[in-house]
Write a protein that holds these residues in place. Structure first.
Motif, PDB file in Angstrom:
ATOM      1  N   PHE A  78      12.318   9.579   1.864  1.00  0.00           N
ATOM      2  CA  PHE A  78      11.599   8.477   0.310  1.00  0.00           C
ATOM      3  C   PHE A  78      10.172   8.221   0.395  1.00  0.00           C
ATOM      4  CE2 PHE A  78      11.556   5.534  -3.365  1.00  0.00           C
ATOM      5  CZ  PHE A  78      12.033   5.880  -3.729  1.00  0.00           C
ATOM      6  N   TYR A  79       8.801   8.626  -0.496  1.00  0.00           N
ATOM      7  CA  TYR A  79       8.004   7.910  -0.016  1.00  0.00           C
ATOM      8  C   TYR A  79       7.667   7.061  -1.442  1.00  0.00           C
ATOM      9  CZ  TYR A  79       2.932   7.825   0.761  1.00  0.00           C
ATOM     10  OH  TYR A  79       1.339   7.684   1.454  1.00  0.00           O
ATOM     11  N   PHE A  80       7.001   5.904  -1.427  1.00  0.00           N
ATOM     12  CA  PHE A  80       6.289   5.282  -2.367  1.00  0.00           C
ATOM     13  C   PHE A  80       4.805   4.183  -2.043  1.00  0.00           C
ATOM     14  CE2 PHE A  80       4.842   0.902  -3.649  1.00  0.00           C
ATOM     15  CZ  PHE A  80       5.149   1.728  -5.063  1.00  0.00           C
ATOM     16  N   ASN A  81       3.976   4.896  -2.456  1.00  0.00           N
ATOM     17  CA  ASN A  81       3.073   4.651  -2.705  1.00  0.00           C
ATOM     18  C   ASN A  81       1.998   3.626  -3.564  1.00  0.00           C
ATOM     19  OD1 ASN A  81      -0.568   5.190  -3.232  1.00  0.00           O
ATOM     20  ND2 ASN A  81      -0.408   6.987  -2.841  1.00  0.00           N
ATOM     21  N   GLY A  82       2.026   2.574  -3.616  1.00  0.00           N
ATOM     22  CA  GLY A  82       0.962   2.111  -4.214  1.00  0.00           C
ATOM     23  C   GLY A  82       0.243   1.343  -4.467  1.00  0.00           C
ATOM     24  N   SER A  83      -0.791   2.624  -3.920  1.00  0.00           N
ATOM     25  CA  SER A  83      -1.902   2.144  -4.028  1.00  0.00           C
ATOM     26  C   SER A  83      -2.878   3.440  -4.525  1.00  0.00           C
ATOM     27  CB  SER A  83      -2.753   2.189  -2.438  1.00  0.00           C
ATOM     28  OG  SER A  83      -4.038   2.093  -2.079  1.00  0.00           O
ATOM     29  N   HIS A  96       0.731  -1.316  -0.568  1.00  0.00           N
ATOM     30  CA  HIS A  96      -0.117   0.655   0.503  1.00  0.00           C
ATOM     31  C   HIS A  96       1.076   1.169  -0.027  1.00  0.00           C
ATOM     32  CE1 HIS A  96      -4.029  -1.756   1.027  1.00  0.00           C
ATOM     33  NE2 HIS A  96      -2.954  -2.925   1.450  1.00  0.00           N
ATOM     34  N   TYR A  97       1.627   1.322   1.124  1.00  0.00           N
ATOM     35  CA  TYR A  97       2.925   2.067   1.153  1.00  0.00           C
ATOM     36  C   TYR A  97       3.668   1.959   2.017  1.00  0.00           C
ATOM     37  CZ  TYR A  97      -2.486   5.270   1.012  1.00  0.00           C
ATOM     38  OH  TYR A  97      -3.283   5.290   0.458  1.00  0.00           O
ATOM     39  N   ALA A  98       4.818   3.114   1.260  1.00  0.00           N
ATOM     40  CA  ALA A  98       6.306   2.224   2.453  1.00  0.00           C
ATOM     41  C   ALA A  98       6.705   3.802   2.396  1.00  0.00           C
ATOM     42  CB  ALA A  98       7.656   1.431   1.666  1.00  0.00           C
ATOM     43  N   ARG A  99       8.019   4.010   3.412  1.00  0.00           N
ATOM     44  CA  ARG A  99       8.266   5.259   3.347  1.00  0.00           C
ATOM     45  C   ARG A  99       9.999   5.066   4.044  1.00  0.00           C
ATOM     46  NH1 ARG A  99       5.225   8.415   7.491  1.00  0.00           N
ATOM     47  NH2 ARG A  99       3.153   7.246   6.429  1.00  0.00           N
ATOM     48  N   TRP A 100      10.780   5.730   3.791  1.00  0.00           N
ATOM     49  CA  TRP A 100      12.239   5.662   4.487  1.00  0.00           C
ATOM     50  C   TRP A 100      12.549   7.444   4.914  1.00  0.00           C
ATOM     51  CZ3 TRP A 100      11.273   3.174  -0.161  1.00  0.00           C
ATOM     52  CH2 TRP A 100      11.338   1.692   0.101  1.00  0.00           C
ATOM     53  N   VAL A 101      12.805   6.573   6.315  1.00  0.00           N
ATOM     54  CA  VAL A 101      12.850   8.837   6.844  1.00  0.00           C
ATOM     55  C   VAL A 101      14.615   7.975   7.743  1.00  0.00           C
ATOM     56  CG1 VAL A 101      12.711   9.253   9.149  1.00  0.00           C
ATOM     57  CG2 VAL A 101      10.720   8.298   7.448  1.00  0.00           C
ATOM     58  N   VAL A 102      15.592   9.013   7.203  1.00  0.00           N
ATOM     59  CA  VAL A 102      16.585   8.761   8.056  1.00  0.00           C
ATOM     60  C   VAL A 102      17.120  10.165   8.645  1.00  0.00           C
ATOM     61  CG1 VAL A 102      18.879   9.197   6.813  1.00  0.00           C
ATOM     62  CG2 VAL A 102      17.626   7.655   5.477  1.00  0.00           C
ATOM     63  N   ILE A 103      17.000   9.669   9.578  1.00  0.00           N
ATOM     64  CA  ILE A 103      16.967  10.274  11.177  1.00  0.00           C
ATOM     65  C   ILE A 103      18.273  10.811  11.797  1.00  0.00           C
ATOM     66  CG2 ILE A 103      16.655   8.492  12.353  1.00  0.00           C
ATOM     67  CD1 ILE A 103      14.833  11.455  14.051  1.00  0.00           C
ATOM     68  N   ARG A 104      19.081  12.303  11.925  1.00  0.00           N
ATOM     69  CA  ARG A 104      20.848  12.139  12.189  1.00  0.00           C
ATOM     70  C   ARG A 104      20.500  12.687  13.477  1.00  0.00           C
ATOM     71  NH1 ARG A 104      20.882  15.194   7.593  1.00  0.00           N
ATOM     72  NH2 ARG A 104      20.329  17.136   8.420  1.00  0.00           N
ATOM     73  N   ASN A 119      -6.141  -0.120   9.814  1.00  0.00           N
ATOM     74  CA  ASN A 119      -6.331   0.438   8.296  1.00  0.00           C
ATOM     75  C   ASN A 119      -7.627   0.482   7.955  1.00  0.00           C
ATOM     76  OD1 ASN A 119      -6.693  -0.517   5.496  1.00  0.00           O
ATOM     77  ND2 ASN A 119      -5.693  -2.742   5.531  1.00  0.00           N
ATOM     78  N   PRO A 120      -8.407   0.980   7.379  1.00  0.00           N
ATOM     79  CA  PRO A 120     -10.199   1.559   7.614  1.00  0.00           C
ATOM     80  C   PRO A 120      -9.933   0.739   6.345  1.00  0.00           C
ATOM     81  CG  PRO A 120      -8.061   2.944   5.459  1.00  0.00           C
ATOM     82  CD  PRO A 120      -6.854   2.254   6.579  1.00  0.00           C
ATOM     83  N   TYR A 121      -9.419  -0.428   5.459  1.00  0.00           N
ATOM     84  CA  TYR A 121     -10.258  -1.439   5.107  1.00  0.00           C
ATOM     85  C   TYR A 121      -9.010  -2.686   5.058  1.00  0.00           C
ATOM     86  CZ  TYR A 121      -7.415   2.010   1.583  1.00  0.00           C
ATOM     87  OH  TYR A 121      -6.689   2.806   1.156  1.00  0.00           O
ATOM     88  N   PRO A 122      -9.185  -3.774   5.901  1.00  0.00           N
ATOM     89  CA  PRO A 122      -8.765  -4.402   6.275  1.00  0.00           C
ATOM     90  C   PRO A 122      -8.706  -5.428   5.386  1.00  0.00           C
ATOM     91  CG  PRO A 122     -10.074  -4.181   7.535  1.00  0.00           C
ATOM     92  CD  PRO A 122     -10.370  -3.133   7.263  1.00  0.00           C
ATOM     93  N   MET A 123     -10.099  -5.969   4.387  1.00  0.00           N
ATOM     94  CA  MET A 123     -10.402  -6.761   3.826  1.00  0.00           C
ATOM     95  C   MET A 123      -9.654  -5.994   2.404  1.00  0.00           C
ATOM     96  SD  MET A 123     -14.407  -7.281   4.541  1.00  0.00           S
ATOM     97  CE  MET A 123     -14.867  -5.733   4.894  1.00  0.00           C
ATOM     98  N   ALA A 124      -9.203  -5.621   2.082  1.00  0.00           N
ATOM     99  CA  ALA A 124      -9.056  -4.775   0.761  1.00  0.00           C
ATOM    100  C   ALA A 124      -7.601  -5.179   0.823  1.00  0.00           C
ATOM    101  CB  ALA A 124      -9.906  -3.449   0.036  1.00  0.00           C
ATOM    102  N   SER A 125      -6.564  -5.728  -0.464  1.00  0.00           N
ATOM    103  CA  SER A 125      -5.513  -5.275  -0.678  1.00  0.00           C
ATOM    104  C   SER A 125      -5.271  -4.114  -1.203  1.00  0.00           C
ATOM    105  CB  SER A 125      -5.477  -6.688  -1.903  1.00  0.00           C
ATOM    106  OG  SER A 125      -6.227  -6.563  -2.882  1.00  0.00           O
ATOM    107  N   ALA A 126      -4.235  -3.482  -1.843  1.00  0.00           N
ATOM    108  CA  ALA A 126      -3.983  -2.641  -2.654  1.00  0.00           C
ATOM    109  C   ALA A 126      -4.622  -2.419  -4.179  1.00  0.00           C
ATOM    110  CB  ALA A 126      -1.907  -2.347  -2.820  1.00  0.00           C
ATOM    111  N   ASN A 127      -4.228  -4.162  -4.148  1.00  0.00           N
ATOM    112  CA  ASN A 127      -4.955  -3.775  -5.891  1.00  0.00           C
ATOM    113  C   ASN A 127      -6.487  -3.785  -5.738  1.00  0.00           C
ATOM    114  OD1 ASN A 127      -2.617  -4.604  -7.094  1.00  0.00           O
ATOM    115  ND2 ASN A 127      -2.218  -6.741  -7.337  1.00  0.00           N
TER     116      ASN A 127
END
Lengths: 188, 204
Positions: B137-142, A15-23, A104-112
């Motif tokens: 960096f952010y990725f939206n797959g939805s 669904h969503y991914a993120r990277w947070v690099v923190i010094r 998750n607002p829609y736990p039955m649904a995948s990103a697809n």
């Protein structure tokens, strides 16, 4: 960087991914009473929301974007690279943190499912609006064509046995509390 | 210190927890215990917060030691980490968060440094901004559509899939009548109702 991670698009379980690099200087310090951080390193926080199991997810990443993963983590200490798989698994297991509460607002649904539903909704509205003055026979043909063209978007959803690890942990805690009463916390 | 680059927008907070305890239980442990007792899905307090997509809470106890040649490193405070994807602008989202989940906010953040300065929606917004860290960096797959739009679409997908099964053997006249009834019942252009509600994990 974005080009190297283009394969993320093929990982349709995310669904969503993120990277947070923190010094060290970026850790929030809100009061003089809060001790200053004295870290020697910057840290990467990686967050992901995905469908399916941990192993399916990690292994898909390893298969689809090994070079992209290596590029994202190549400055991280002791990162073993995404191939071979076992050291990569060990690295993730060593560094991952369990979530205490997940929503998750829609736990039955995948990103697809979400993307399919939005495409289907637009086509359904078009069909409804364009068919008002059609004969029954013409509507029948239009409806069958609609089903054919949108068959990839059609499909029912249902609760999955394990929606999330947080869900599973909650069920387990409830079971233990029922058996033994309130659980003593040894964490923290 | 937050990103406004996409919808939904990523928000990541690191909220320092006071170094202290109630009896033999640390503030971090008490915070964790509260979070672990929350109901899930549509009964999660976050289901009441408008435009909240996937979100999580956890406690960052310390940083990780990777072994030699790394040097040992430790945090001076434990942090409550909140991470979400929301639709719209940050201040509107946070005011909605306060207005719809104030008691959950107070219970969650009660042991955090400087949270005692939070008295209302505006001071909550100010506090959250101080705890925000930038997404690298952010990725939206939805999808980037508002939550009400997505929930309505999912509702329609579910209903239409059943309709397609139920009407397989209908003749043109029967199909036309059934479809008209289906449209009247499901109201595809009305986002308000009928629809799935946030966090719904059952088929009505």
């Amino acid at each position: 960087m974005a080009g190297k991670l283009k394969g993320l698009q093929t990982l349709s379980l995310i669904h969503y991914a993120r990277w947070v690099v923190i010094r060290p200087s970026q850790f929030p310090r809100l009061s003089k009473s809060q001790p200053k951080e004295k870290l020697k390193y910057a840290y990467t926080l990686f967050f992901s929301n995905f469908n399916g199991s941990w192993a399916q997810y990690v292994d898909s990443f390893h298969m689809a974007i090994p070079t992209g993963l290596n590029l994202a983590w190549y400055k991280n200490l002791r990162y073993p690279k995404s191939i071979p798989l076992q050291p990569f698994h060990r690295y993730i297991l060593h560094n991952q943190i369990g979530t205490e509460h997940y929503y998750n607002p829609y736990p039955m649904a995948s990103a697809n499912d979400v993307k399919a539903a939005l495409a289907l909704k637009a086509e359904l509205i078009k069909l409804a609006q364009s068919s008002e003055n059609l004969s029954d026979e013409e509507f029948f043909r239009r409806y069958k064509a609609f089903l054919f063209q949108n068959q990839a978007h059609i499909g029912k959803m249902a609760p999955s046995p394990v929606v999330s690890l947080a869900n599973q942990a909650t069920q387990e805690r409830r079971r233990l509390i029922k058996l033994y009463g309130r659980l003593e916390s040894n964490q923290g | 210190m937050f990103n406004k680059s996409a919808n939904p927008t990523p928000l990541t907070l690191l909220c320092p927890i006071k170094n202290g305890a109630v009896g033999d239980q640390s503030f971090a442990s008490l915070t964790r215990e509260y979070l672990q007792t929350l109901e899930i899905h549509d009964r999660s307090p976050m289901a009441a917060v408008p435009n909240t997509f996937l979100c999580r809470f956890f406690i960052l106890n310390d940083v990780f030691f990777e072994g030699s040649p790394a040097e040992e490193d430790h945090l001076q405070s434990q942090y409550l980490v909140f991470c979400c994807n929301f639709h719209g602008d940050l201040e509107t989202y946070l005011r909605g968060f306060w207005q719809n989940a104030e008691s959950h906010i107070r219970n969650t953040w009660r042991y955090c440094v400087a949270f005692d300065e939070v008295k209302n929606a505006e001071s909550f917004v100010a506090y959250i901004k101080k705890c925000s860290v930038k997404t690298t960096f952010y990725f939206n797959g939805s999808s980037g559509e508002p939550l009400t739009e997505q929930l309505k679409a999912l509702y329609l997908k579910q209903e239409l899939s059943q309709f397609a099964c139920d009407t397989q053997n209908h003749n043109p006249q029967q199909l036309r009548a059934a479809f008209q009834h289906f449209i009247e019942r499901t109201q595809p252009t009305d986002l308000g109702s009928p629809t799935w509600h946030p966090g719904q994990n059952f088929i009505a």
